[in-house]
Every structure is written in C-alpha cells, then in structure tokens.
Design a protein around this motif. Structure first.
Motif, PDB file in Angstrom:
ATOM      1  N   VAL A  46     -44.814  83.508 -32.569  1.00  0.00           N
ATOM      2  CA  VAL A  46     -44.162  84.670 -33.178  1.00  0.00           C
ATOM      3  C   VAL A  46     -43.247  85.302 -32.133  1.00  0.00           C
ATOM      4  O   VAL A  46     -43.703  85.665 -31.047  1.00  0.00           O
ATOM      5  N   TRP A  47     -41.982  85.409 -32.481  1.00  0.00           N
ATOM      6  CA  TRP A  47     -40.999  86.069 -31.614  1.00  0.00           C
ATOM      7  C   TRP A  47     -40.893  87.518 -32.029  1.00  0.00           C
ATOM      8  O   TRP A  47     -40.698  87.809 -33.215  1.00  0.00           O
ATOM      9  N   PHE A  76     -47.384  85.076 -28.870  1.00  0.00           N
ATOM     10  CA  PHE A  76     -46.497  86.219 -29.138  1.00  0.00           C
ATOM     11  C   PHE A  76     -45.550  86.348 -27.959  1.00  0.00           C
ATOM     12  O   PHE A  76     -45.985  86.526 -26.820  1.00  0.00           O
ATOM     13  N   VAL A  77     -44.246  86.255 -28.235  1.00  0.00           N
ATOM     14  CA  VAL A  77     -43.235  86.297 -27.170  1.00  0.00           C
ATOM     15  C   VAL A  77     -42.345  87.520 -27.356  1.00  0.00           C
ATOM     16  O   VAL A  77     -41.828  87.762 -28.453  1.00  0.00           O
ATOM     17  N   MET A 144     -39.863  88.370 -35.736  1.00  0.00           N
ATOM     18  CA  MET A 144     -39.988  89.750 -36.192  1.00  0.00           C
ATOM     19  C   MET A 144     -39.367  90.663 -35.158  1.00  0.00           C
ATOM     20  O   MET A 144     -39.091  90.252 -34.021  1.00  0.00           O
ATOM     21  N   GLY A 145     -39.124  91.908 -35.540  1.00  0.00           N
ATOM     22  CA  GLY A 145     -38.557  92.841 -34.579  1.00  0.00           C
ATOM     23  C   GLY A 145     -38.544  94.249 -35.119  1.00  0.00           C
ATOM     24  O   GLY A 145     -38.904  94.501 -36.276  1.00  0.00           O
ATOM     25  N   HIS A 146     -38.117  95.166 -34.251  1.00  0.00           N
ATOM     26  CA  HIS A 146     -38.116  96.596 -34.565  1.00  0.00           C
ATOM     27  C   HIS A 146     -36.714  97.162 -34.387  1.00  0.00           C
ATOM     28  O   HIS A 146     -36.115  96.989 -33.335  1.00  0.00           O
ATOM     29  N   SER A 166     -41.172  82.458 -41.586  1.00  0.00           N
ATOM     30  CA  SER A 166     -41.268  83.834 -42.087  1.00  0.00           C
ATOM     31  C   SER A 166     -40.524  84.765 -41.137  1.00  0.00           C
ATOM     32  O   SER A 166     -40.438  84.505 -39.933  1.00  0.00           O
ATOM     33  N   VAL A 167     -39.994  85.852 -41.721  1.00  0.00           N
ATOM     34  CA  VAL A 167     -39.213  86.849 -40.988  1.00  0.00           C
ATOM     35  C   VAL A 167     -39.737  88.220 -41.386  1.00  0.00           C
ATOM     36  O   VAL A 167     -39.903  88.498 -42.585  1.00  0.00           O
TER      37      VAL A 167
END
Lengths: 281, 281
Positions: A46-47, A76-77, A144-146, A166-167
């Motif tokens: 998971v990025w 998790f990166v 994923m991101g914020h 998945s995104v």
C-alpha cells in the motif's frame, strides 16, 4: 539506500530509509512498514502519499496504520512530498502550498523547479527501489493518500491502469485545475498552458477516459478546505458519469487533520486488503 | 481552563487544554480524549504520565490509544511532564533528564526548583480540574505511564491506596533511588537526604509497605535503558516479596520508543478496562 532507523512495532519493522534519487537529484527519505511474515513470502504493498507540508514522518508517527497492516499482512510505504536540500528552490514567498513539502506528484517543466521537482518520476524510481529491497508483490498494489496526496493517489492510479487493485483517499484534492491550491501549483510547475494540466487532475483524467477499478474516499464535513479546495462533489459527478464505483463517505464532524485520517485508516486498509488478497498465510 | 484545540477522532473528542496552575505557578497544558457516550453518563478515567522530554503531545500524537478508548469507553488524560515558561528554572547544563520535561512527579524542595517543580501536587490539582470539567467517574480510575512516567504511575498508584483499580507501565523507572537518572533527579529536586527519596521510589514504597491491587508492565528487551536505568527485575523482586500481582512482560526486540508503546497500548487499555468495569452502556 541507507537505513535511518528501524523500530520493532506490532511485530513488524517500521523503517526509515534515505537514498540518492536520480529523479530529483537529491537525497530522499521514505518510510516502510513490513509486518511479520514467513521467510520468502511476498506481501501486497500500500502506497500512502502525504499532503501539503508533510514528510514521510507525519503519517508514520500519526497515521495509526501499523496494527491493521500487521493484521492484514500489508507493506505500507510513505514517500516524502517534495525534494529537499540546500540547492532545492522553494516558493519565493515561502508559502506552504508550493515548493518544499508541496511537490504535487508532478514532473515540473518550469524553471527553476524542473531540475528537482520531478515527484511523478520519483514515485516510479522509489517503486523500483522498494520492490528491489523489500518483500513486496508488484502484482498486488494499492495506492492511497491525503489531501494533495489524495490527488497524487487518484492521478497516479488513473494514469497506470492495471497497476493498482484499489485507490483510496482522505480529503483529496480531486480537481486541481479548478481550485486555488491546484491552479497555483500546476501553473508554477507546468506553466500557463492548461492543456498540460489535465493529466494531473483526477476529474479531468476521468473525463478524458482514464479508469480505475474502484475508489474509496473519506471526507470530513468540518474540513476547512472542503468547499474551496477539495470539492468531492466534482469527483462524485465524474465517477457517476464514467461508471467508476466510488464510495464517498462524508464523515460528519471530522476535519482535515491526522485525527481524521487515523480514525478511518484501518477501514481503508481493510478495504484495500479485501481487494489485494492479503498475505497468503 | 482554555481550550487549545479539539478534534473529532474515532467518534470522540481529542482536546488539548491550558490552565493556570496554582501548584506550579505556571500555565499548564494537557490533553483529554473523551469517547462518544450517552449524555449524562460518566466514564472511567485512565491517566497517562509521560517520560523524559515529553509534553502531553507525544502520547496524544503517537500513542494510538483513541481506538481502544473509544471501544472501551475510557477517558484518557495526558498531563505535561514539568512546569514550563520563561521564569521556570531549567537544568543549568540543559540536560534532557532534569528540569524542563523531567519533573519526575515530585514536589521539589530544593531551590530554585521548589517554586515551580511541584508536579506531584499538580497531579492532584489536575485531577480536581478534570473531574470538574469532564465526565469522569472518580470511583473508576487507572494510572499508567512510560519510563519516567511509569515511575510516576507506580509511585502515585502506591501512594494513594484505593484510588486506582489498576496500575500499568511501559518501561518504567522502578527504583530511581538506585539508578543514575533517578539519583540525579531526586538529589536535584529533594536534596541530599536520601530518606526523603523513598516515597518517590516504587520499589522502596513497596518495601515500606505500600500496595496496589495489580500491576502490568511491558518492557522491551532491546531498550537501551533497560539494565542501567529501568531495572524491572527490582520491581519483580519487590512485588514477589510483597505479594503484589505483577505481570511483567519482556517483549522481545522492542525498544524504548513510542513504536513500542503504541504496539501494546491497546493491550494495556483492555487490561485496565477489565478492572474498571468500562462504561455502563
């Protein structure tokens, strides 16, 4: 690649690493959590792309992802959000939303930023490094991101069809060509020709035919940036018209902070894991 | 009492507050997490005392306690570790283990520290404030802490029989009268008469007859301070001789960091909740 630190956490190893990047021409720092796993096994990756002002450290310290990653068998990166260093140009005005800590996951074409601000290429460089040095399975990836990093997750996901199962995003900037943060950044990095901006705008990418299998977005209703900068309604409309399955959860009372992110981090990781198949243990 | 910030998190409210303290003669900042709960209901309170160099912020940001507190219905309070401010004396050498960020949960008697470093009295002052302003149930309290704060949790727990249903610690200083950190601090705050130190030493308190119902300690085996400063074996021996039920878990490979604390935070909170009865929902 240099090991900055490693700490045992939830039975896995939370590491921070530094490496010279050919994409940015600088040293870059990132973090990787590798859960406990049988020797020789590879794990889904998971990025997590962070938002304005952040380094790898914000989500690493405040994201509360390790328990879920340990349970689900996810690597998790967390990359940095811009090049850094004495010779890296910053916003001349020193603002928080451009330059250092605000790379926007694009390759800048405008001087003086074009020399170092090549964060889109850096993501590919880091991907190669991570799969070379950690037990990730390149056939099982999520992104994923914020906020600005949600923009990064959506645009990279849409630009590399087939790569990410998945995104997901927390409070993403979904249409940077239409909001002040994004217009400032894309003009500064890519110049005045707006045609070059569209491939760095999730809504525009979808309008132009890009697709991802599935998107999950959490958006706090008390987010101070909601109506001016984030505009999840634009993503909602674009996904509806394109037939992309979007789950957009408006989380009542939540703001833009890591208190919001951490509250729903495990939800996102479980959602990704269900699509990544988890570790085959 | 002034509200510094509140953020919705895991359905509850993570707040940071500031108030003028009569104990320290300074403003003091602390954090409180109150989980969602029915109006009018009171909840058990868990006190978390932090270690050297910390403020309320370290555990608030990195402790990963909110999910478990929300699930278990626990209020979580994190005080600061010393008085702070322009007129507060610090260690003349500026070291990390005495003065600012290192109050050791004692009332100093030695000048110049005796004017402000009254952290034992401050704990009582804060207790009154918290039960006045938050929906805590004073008949259901637990106390826990890390390192110097583990020392605080153990000594305050042992000094107030009947108040705390349970006491736990991560990597606590268990016998400050016998280790370099503690000797420096107790001499600096209390002076050279070692007889006055014993009431601020968990092992000495137990030897002198103090009791708590039950203690849980997690200690990483790769903690750099284990053998010189922490000495859990001394607590183990004292509890065995006193008949205090101590669960001492030596966690293989863990260090002294918040990566260690966060890994076992939920365990501790569940353990406390089982003894506190949880929220009656």
């Amino acid at each position: 690649m240099e090991e900055v630190s490693t700490n045992l956490a939830f039975g896995g190893v939370q590491g921070v690493y530094r490496h010279p990047s050919s994409a940015t021409g600088t040293d870059m720092t990132f973090s990787v959590f590798v859960p406990a796993h049988p020797a020789g096994q590879t794990l889904p990756v998971v990025w997590f792309l962070s938002g304005l002002t952040c380094t790898h450290a914000n989500v690493t310290e405040k994201g509360e992802y390790r328990r879920a990653c340990a349970e689900l068998g996810l690597i998790f990166v967390a990359p940095d959000t811009s090049p850094r260093g004495q010779n890296v140009p910053d916003d001349p005005l020193g603002s928080y939303d451009f330059g250092l800590g605000a790379g926007y996951y694009v390759d800048a074409t405008e001087p003086p930023f074009s020399a170092n601000y090549r964060m889109r290429s850096y993501f590919e460089e880091l991907s190669t490094l991570v799969f070379d040095r950690f037990p990730g399975d390149p056939s099982r990836q999520a992104i994923m991101g914020h906020s600005m990093g949600g923009h990064g997750a959506l645009t990279i996901g849409l630009s590399e069809p087939g790569r990410f199962q998945s995104v997901s995003a927390f409070a993403p900037i979904v249409a940077p060509t239409q909001v002040p943060w994004g217009i400032k950044a894309l003009r500064g990095y890519l110049g005045h020709d707006r045609a070059t901006w569209r491939s760095h705008d999730a809504v525009a990418l979808i309008e132009d035919g890009a697709r991802v299998p599935v998107i999950l977005v959490d958006q706090g209703t008390d987010d101070q940036f909601l109506t001016e900068q984030l505009r999840p309604d634009l993503l909602e409309n674009a996904c509806r018209e394109a037939g992309i399955p979007l789950t957009l959860r408006r989380q009542a009372g939540y703001d833009h902070s890591y208190y919001f992110i951490s509250s729903f981090m495990a939800d996102h990781l479980r959602w990704h894991a269900a699509r990544l198949g988890g570790a085959a243990r």
